[in-house]
Design a protein around this motif. Structure first.
Motif, PDB file in Angstrom:
ATOM      1  N   ILE A 206     -10.737  -2.324  -0.385  1.00  0.00           N
ATOM      2  CA  ILE A 206     -10.834  -3.153   0.821  1.00  0.00           C
ATOM      3  C   ILE A 206      -9.472  -3.171   1.511  1.00  0.00           C
ATOM      4  CG2 ILE A 206     -11.429  -5.442   1.714  1.00  0.00           C
ATOM      5  CD1 ILE A 206     -12.964  -5.894  -0.945  1.00  0.00           C
ATOM      6  N   THR A 207      -9.451  -2.769   2.790  1.00  0.00           N
ATOM      7  CA  THR A 207      -8.166  -2.796   3.510  1.00  0.00           C
ATOM      8  C   THR A 207      -7.989  -4.169   4.151  1.00  0.00           C
ATOM      9  OG1 THR A 207      -9.089  -1.879   5.556  1.00  0.00           O
ATOM     10  CG2 THR A 207      -8.244  -0.303   3.945  1.00  0.00           C
ATOM     11  N   LEU A 208      -6.718  -4.607   4.179  1.00  0.00           N
ATOM     12  CA  LEU A 208      -6.409  -5.992   4.562  1.00  0.00           C
ATOM     13  C   LEU A 208      -5.400  -6.049   5.702  1.00  0.00           C
ATOM     14  CD1 LEU A 208      -5.688  -7.132   0.878  1.00  0.00           C
ATOM     15  CD2 LEU A 208      -7.844  -7.468   2.086  1.00  0.00           C
ATOM     16  N   GLY A 209      -5.450  -5.097   6.638  1.00  0.00           N
ATOM     17  CA  GLY A 209      -4.465  -5.083   7.725  1.00  0.00           C
ATOM     18  C   GLY A 209      -3.058  -4.982   7.154  1.00  0.00           C
ATOM     19  N   SER A 210      -2.141  -5.780   7.687  1.00  0.00           N
ATOM     20  CA  SER A 210      -0.731  -5.677   7.257  1.00  0.00           C
ATOM     21  C   SER A 210      -0.541  -6.064   5.787  1.00  0.00           C
ATOM     22  CB  SER A 210       0.152  -6.549   8.147  1.00  0.00           C
ATOM     23  OG  SER A 210      -0.289  -7.881   8.071  1.00  0.00           O
ATOM     24  N   ASP A 211      -1.538  -6.709   5.186  1.00  0.00           N
ATOM     25  CA  ASP A 211      -1.443  -7.085   3.762  1.00  0.00           C
ATOM     26  C   ASP A 211      -1.730  -5.925   2.810  1.00  0.00           C
ATOM     27  OD1 ASP A 211      -0.634  -9.626   4.061  1.00  0.00           O
ATOM     28  OD2 ASP A 211      -2.610 -10.545   3.813  1.00  0.00           O
ATOM     29  N   GLY A 212      -2.157  -4.771   3.330  1.00  0.00           N
ATOM     30  CA  GLY A 212      -2.378  -3.617   2.461  1.00  0.00           C
ATOM     31  C   GLY A 212      -3.833  -3.469   2.050  1.00  0.00           C
ATOM     32  N   ALA A 213      -4.084  -3.370   0.751  1.00  0.00           N
ATOM     33  CA  ALA A 213      -5.450  -3.109   0.293  1.00  0.00           C
ATOM     34  C   ALA A 213      -5.654  -3.639  -1.122  1.00  0.00           C
ATOM     35  CB  ALA A 213      -5.723  -1.608   0.337  1.00  0.00           C
ATOM     36  N   ALA A 262      -1.508   5.752   1.112  1.00  0.00           N
ATOM     37  CA  ALA A 262      -2.298   5.508   2.331  1.00  0.00           C
ATOM     38  C   ALA A 262      -1.742   4.314   3.108  1.00  0.00           C
ATOM     39  CB  ALA A 262      -3.763   5.281   1.965  1.00  0.00           C
ATOM     40  N   ASN A 263      -1.280   3.286   2.407  1.00  0.00           N
ATOM     41  CA  ASN A 263      -0.641   2.132   3.072  1.00  0.00           C
ATOM     42  C   ASN A 263       0.602   2.566   3.841  1.00  0.00           C
ATOM     43  OD1 ASN A 263      -2.098  -0.196   2.505  1.00  0.00           O
ATOM     44  ND2 ASN A 263      -1.088  -0.542   0.547  1.00  0.00           N
ATOM     45  N   ILE A 264       1.400   3.416   3.207  1.00  0.00           N
ATOM     46  CA  ILE A 264       2.634   3.876   3.854  1.00  0.00           C
ATOM     47  C   ILE A 264       2.284   4.697   5.100  1.00  0.00           C
ATOM     48  CG2 ILE A 264       4.694   5.352   3.589  1.00  0.00           C
ATOM     49  CD1 ILE A 264       5.003   2.933   1.891  1.00  0.00           C
TER      50      ILE A 264
HETATM   51  P1  ADP Z   1      -8.966  -1.202  10.381  1.00  0.00           P
HETATM   52  O1  ADP Z   1      -7.926  -0.522  11.228  1.00  0.00           O
HETATM   53  O2  ADP Z   1     -10.075  -0.287   9.962  1.00  0.00           O
HETATM   54  O3  ADP Z   1      -9.443  -2.510  10.934  1.00  0.00           O
HETATM   55  P2  ADP Z   1      -7.080  -2.557   8.624  1.00  0.00           P
HETATM   56  O4  ADP Z   1      -6.703  -3.444   9.770  1.00  0.00           O
HETATM   57  O5  ADP Z   1      -7.427  -3.223   7.334  1.00  0.00           O
HETATM   58  O6  ADP Z   1      -8.254  -1.553   8.972  1.00  0.00           O
HETATM   59  O7  ADP Z   1      -5.840  -1.570   8.380  1.00  0.00           O
HETATM   60  C1  ADP Z   1      -5.939  -0.445   7.536  1.00  0.00           C
HETATM   61  C2  ADP Z   1      -4.618  -0.190   6.850  1.00  0.00           C
HETATM   62  O8  ADP Z   1      -3.602   0.021   7.833  1.00  0.00           O
HETATM   63  C3  ADP Z   1      -4.114  -1.350   5.999  1.00  0.00           C
HETATM   64  O9  ADP Z   1      -4.672  -1.269   4.694  1.00  0.00           O
HETATM   65  C4  ADP Z   1      -2.611  -1.114   6.022  1.00  0.00           C
HETATM   66  O10 ADP Z   1      -2.259  -0.109   5.103  1.00  0.00           O
HETATM   67  C5  ADP Z   1      -2.369  -0.553   7.422  1.00  0.00           C
HETATM   68  N1  ADP Z   1      -1.994  -1.570   8.431  1.00  0.00           N
HETATM   69  C6  ADP Z   1      -2.800  -2.167   9.341  1.00  0.00           C
HETATM   70  N2  ADP Z   1      -2.123  -3.025  10.122  1.00  0.00           N
HETATM   71  C7  ADP Z   1      -0.833  -2.969   9.710  1.00  0.00           C
HETATM   72  C8  ADP Z   1       0.393  -3.627  10.121  1.00  0.00           C
HETATM   73  N3  ADP Z   1       0.410  -4.520  11.120  1.00  0.00           N
HETATM   74  N4  ADP Z   1       1.527  -3.317   9.444  1.00  0.00           N
HETATM   75  C9  ADP Z   1       1.523  -2.413   8.435  1.00  0.00           C
HETATM   76  N5  ADP Z   1       0.421  -1.774   8.000  1.00  0.00           N
HETATM   77  C10 ADP Z   1      -0.745  -2.038   8.632  1.00  0.00           C
END
Ligand code: ADP
Length: 290
Positions: A206-213, A262-264
């Protein structure tokens, strides 16, 4: 080789000082056409890291279709299995941007013409792939058929369930990796995240935006933190994450290493404008990891 089965869109982006009201005509500030579609984006993400990538998709017999093919070719992606619809136009996303707000209309067009028979015609690509990446911007029956073909060929599947409404939970059994973001995860399962991670170890990421996964290794729930950065445009963050995750896994990395990688990669992508514009090379990812 990685094969991506999915969508290609041309994004038509208009920046404006205010959204038009009903019946009103206004002048916009700027217009851009930017290649997109989750399928094409994820193909570019994996190819830019240096892997051999083929794309299976459908565009129209129009200038957008030609332009999208040529963008992928410049990324060294095999485009021989991108078919042209005789009737539908290339998919587009009409994106209006004002301040930090946007209004988007997607017309799938030719993407919804990609059929099981097109997949059959490209069976050789699927059979020789180390991994197939699928999203859900194509007809549901085509996705179901793709999953069956991969299963028969013994090819691992990374499925990014977006839009979530096109996902069928019955597919879980045959999918190797599922990568929803938090919203998609809630829409698909409607169960607490901890419970889901336990139920689908080493499969649900599960991806969590800036929080990673987050995922579970079967013993513990694991949170791989995101890389802190200043985001300029998060469009395509998930696409970069998916392309990079597939890349890392076929290169033999463990799931833990691959999610970190993938996070990086995704953190680099949010530092630049547009989905494909910010997708990093392998050197850029290594430089950030060092
Ligand atoms: P989606 O773009 O499909 O909505 P997410 O928002 O969960 O998915 O983002 C996917 C991945 O992108 C995250 O797991 C993270 O590795 C990276 N990411 C997203 N937003 C940020 C951010 N603001 N800063 C750093 N990494 C980010």
């Amino acid at each position: 080789m990685i094969t991506v089965i999915g969508s290609l869109n041309m994004d038509l982006i208009v920046q404006m000082d205010a959204f038009p009201k009903q019946g009103e005509t206004i002048l916009g500030q700027a217009f851009q056409t930017v290649p997109g579609g989750k399928g094409a984006n994820q193909a570019v993400a994996a190819a830019r890291l240096g892997h051999e990538v083929a794309m299976i998709g459908c565009v129209g017999k129009d200038s957008f279709g030609e332009a999208l093919r040529s963008v992928l070719q410049q990324e060294h992606i095999q485009t021989g299995a991108i078919v042209s619809s005789p009737s539908a136009l290339t998919g587009i996303a009409n994106i209006l941007i004002y301040n930090n707000d946007n209004r988007i209309v997607v017309v799938p067009g030719a993407n919804y013409e990609l059929s099981p028979s097109h997949l059959e015609a490209s069976k050789h690509l699927i059979q020789k792939s180390q991994m197939v990446i699928i999203q859900l911007e194509i007809p549901k029956e085509t996705t179901a058929y793709a999953i069956r073909m991969c299963k028969e060929a013994g090819v691992p599947i990374l499925l990014n369930p977006a839009p979530a409404a096109n996902f069928d939970v019955q597919w879980m059994e045959d999918i190797t990796y599922l990568t929803p973001n938090e919203t998609e995860c809630a829409e698909i399962f409607n169960e607490p995240i901890d419970h889901l991670l336990e139920k689908y170890p080493n499969k649900l990421i599960i991806t969590l935006g800036s929080d990673g996964a987050r995922y579970s290794d079967g013993t513990y729930p694991i949170h791989v933190p995101g890389y802190m950065t200043t985001a300029v445009d998060t469009t395509g963050a998930g696409d970069t994450f998916n392309g990079a995750l597939a890349y890392a896994l076929v290169e033999g990395q463990s799931l833990d290493e691959a999610v970190y990688f993938a996070n990086i990669a995704a953190s680099l992508s949010v530092e630049k404008f547009s989905a494909q514009g910010g997708m990093p090379t392998l050197d850029a990812v290594f430089a950030r990891m060092a």
